[in-house]
Design an enzyme around this catalytic site. Sequence first.
Site, short mmCIF file in Angstrom:
data_model
loop_
_atom_site.label_atom_id
_atom_site.label_comp_id
_atom_site.label_asym_id
_atom_site.label_seq_id
_atom_site.Cartn_x
_atom_site.Cartn_y
_atom_site.Cartn_z
N TRP A 1 0.85 -1.19 0.00
CA TRP A 1 0.00 0.00 0.00
C TRP A 1 0.88 1.24 0.00
O TRP A 1 2.03 1.21 0.45
CB TRP A 1 -0.94 0.01 1.21
CG TRP A 1 -0.27 0.09 2.56
CD1 TRP A 1 0.06 -0.96 3.37
CD2 TRP A 1 0.14 1.28 3.26
NE1 TRP A 1 0.66 -0.50 4.54
CE2 TRP A 1 0.71 0.87 4.49
CE3 TRP A 1 0.09 2.64 2.97
CZ2 TRP A 1 1.22 1.77 5.42
CZ3 TRP A 1 0.59 3.55 3.90
CH2 TRP A 1 1.15 3.10 5.11
N GLU B 1 7.13 8.62 13.95
CA GLU B 1 7.34 7.91 12.69
C GLU B 1 8.25 8.69 11.74
O GLU B 1 9.06 8.11 11.01
CB GLU B 1 6.00 7.64 12.00
CG GLU B 1 5.05 6.71 12.76
CD GLU B 1 5.41 5.24 12.60
OE1 GLU B 1 6.44 4.93 12.00
OE2 GLU B 1 4.64 4.40 13.11
N GLU C 1 8.54 1.43 6.68
CA GLU C 1 8.16 2.31 7.78
C GLU C 1 7.98 3.76 7.31
O GLU C 1 7.17 4.51 7.87
CB GLU C 1 9.24 2.26 8.88
CG GLU C 1 9.30 0.96 9.66
CD GLU C 1 8.32 0.94 10.82
OE1 GLU C 1 7.87 2.02 11.24
OE2 GLU C 1 8.00 -0.16 11.29
N HIS D 1 4.49 5.37 6.94
CA HIS D 1 3.60 5.60 8.07
C HIS D 1 3.45 7.08 8.42
O HIS D 1 2.34 7.61 8.46
CB HIS D 1 4.09 4.82 9.29
CG HIS D 1 4.17 3.35 9.07
ND1 HIS D 1 4.75 2.48 9.97
CD2 HIS D 1 3.75 2.57 8.04
CE1 HIS D 1 4.68 1.25 9.51
NE2 HIS D 1 4.08 1.28 8.34
N GLU E 1 8.56 -2.49 18.38
CA GLU E 1 7.61 -2.77 17.30
C GLU E 1 6.27 -3.26 17.85
O GLU E 1 5.20 -2.87 17.36
CB GLU E 1 8.19 -3.81 16.33
CG GLU E 1 9.36 -3.31 15.50
CD GLU E 1 8.95 -2.38 14.36
OE1 GLU E 1 7.75 -2.07 14.24
OE2 GLU E 1 9.82 -1.96 13.59
N THR F 1 4.42 -0.31 19.41
CA THR F 1 3.84 0.55 18.38
C THR F 1 2.60 -0.10 17.77
O THR F 1 1.62 0.58 17.46
CB THR F 1 4.88 0.86 17.28
OG1 THR F 1 6.10 1.26 17.90
CG2 THR F 1 4.40 1.95 16.37
N ASP G 1 1.47 -3.38 9.67
CA ASP G 1 2.89 -3.33 9.30
C ASP G 1 3.77 -3.54 10.52
O ASP G 1 4.75 -4.30 10.48
CB ASP G 1 3.22 -1.96 8.69
CG ASP G 1 3.04 -1.92 7.18
OD1 ASP G 1 2.62 -2.94 6.61
OD2 ASP G 1 3.32 -0.86 6.59
N GLU G 2 3.44 -2.85 11.61
CA GLU G 2 4.25 -2.96 12.82
C GLU G 2 4.23 -4.40 13.35
O GLU G 2 5.24 -4.90 13.83
CB GLU G 2 3.72 -2.00 13.90
CG GLU G 2 3.64 -0.54 13.49
CD GLU G 2 5.00 0.13 13.32
OE1 GLU G 2 6.03 -0.55 13.44
OE2 GLU G 2 5.01 1.34 13.08
N HIS H 1 6.57 -6.46 11.25
CA HIS H 1 7.96 -6.15 11.60
C HIS H 1 8.33 -6.74 12.96
O HIS H 1 9.44 -7.23 13.17
CB HIS H 1 8.18 -4.64 11.59
CG HIS H 1 8.00 -4.02 10.24
ND1 HIS H 1 7.74 -2.68 10.05
CD2 HIS H 1 8.02 -4.58 9.00
CE1 HIS H 1 7.63 -2.43 8.76
NE2 HIS H 1 7.80 -3.56 8.10
#
Length: 330
Positions: free
Chosen positions: A31, A74, A112, A115, A165, A168, A197-198, A201
Amino acid sequence: MPPEKVEIFKHMEDWASENILTLLKPVEKSWQPQDFLPDPASNGFLEQVKELRARTMEIPDDILIILAASIVTEEALPTYQSRVNASDVFCDETGIDSTPWAIWTRSWSAEENRHGDLLNKYLYLSGRVDTRQIEKTIQYLIGSGMDLGTGTNPYLGLIYTSFQERATFVSHSNTARLVKKHGDIKLAQICGTIAADEKRHESAYTKIVEKLFELDPNETIMAFADVMRRKISMPGHLMYDGYDQNLFVNVSTISSRIGAYSALDYIDVMEHFVNKWKVEKLTGLTSDGKKAQDFVCGLSQRMRKVEGRNEKKVKEMQTIPFSWIFGRKV
């Protein structure tokens, strides 16, 4: 770091290529911020912006503070990549190194980077925050750097990053829930997407530490205890907006008060990793390793007794002004 420790990470490189790099998403399947924003090339752009602004009108100031803090944190990504690159193992000496560690660091940073970009543009279009004050805070934070106490030790750095991570992920997930309650489904979707995403990760860093517990349990448990003794400092702990010398503490108070991220969440994250890495079941440790194991396994219970009282104090604290929302008090 001693040569025998460096050798452990070299031994892990094939494993990392097969188990860690596969957690990255190809750019063409990822995305991008524009997927969630009004299309400036569209004839309906202005109408889309009006709809965005209408959606955000009901979001309370305290949630805006947390969203602004997320942007600041971020957007300080250059500092985080430079710290990872300073590691004895993850260092990318040429800038295009082909080790899985270097590839991961660059690609993780690239993922990252979206974000802060997305949140920044969304809140800018909303008109609900003082964008210039947020931009100043970002510049201050990148210029200040950060000291996490991990040095160049990859054991410490990996445990810290696993924790950060997940923290977050929890924070963005909770913010998505809070935003949704106030009617902005699109912003809730954005926060949820970033949280996903976090989480991915987190999975990568967690797997690396899990492997280290398998290959070098004594060094890894001592590193875990070391990081926990220092207590995790979040990446934005040096944030400053030109006015508030205690900005991070005050943001943390708001975060705890509204349920975005609190000390109790911190403890939950710690317990998650104690269970995930099966710390209680480790065997073959030295006497120092066993002490570290006992410390880590008993820490959450001790912290819960203290933080249960502190949570009540947080809810009773007075309101203070925030420059990010034009000096309004929260």
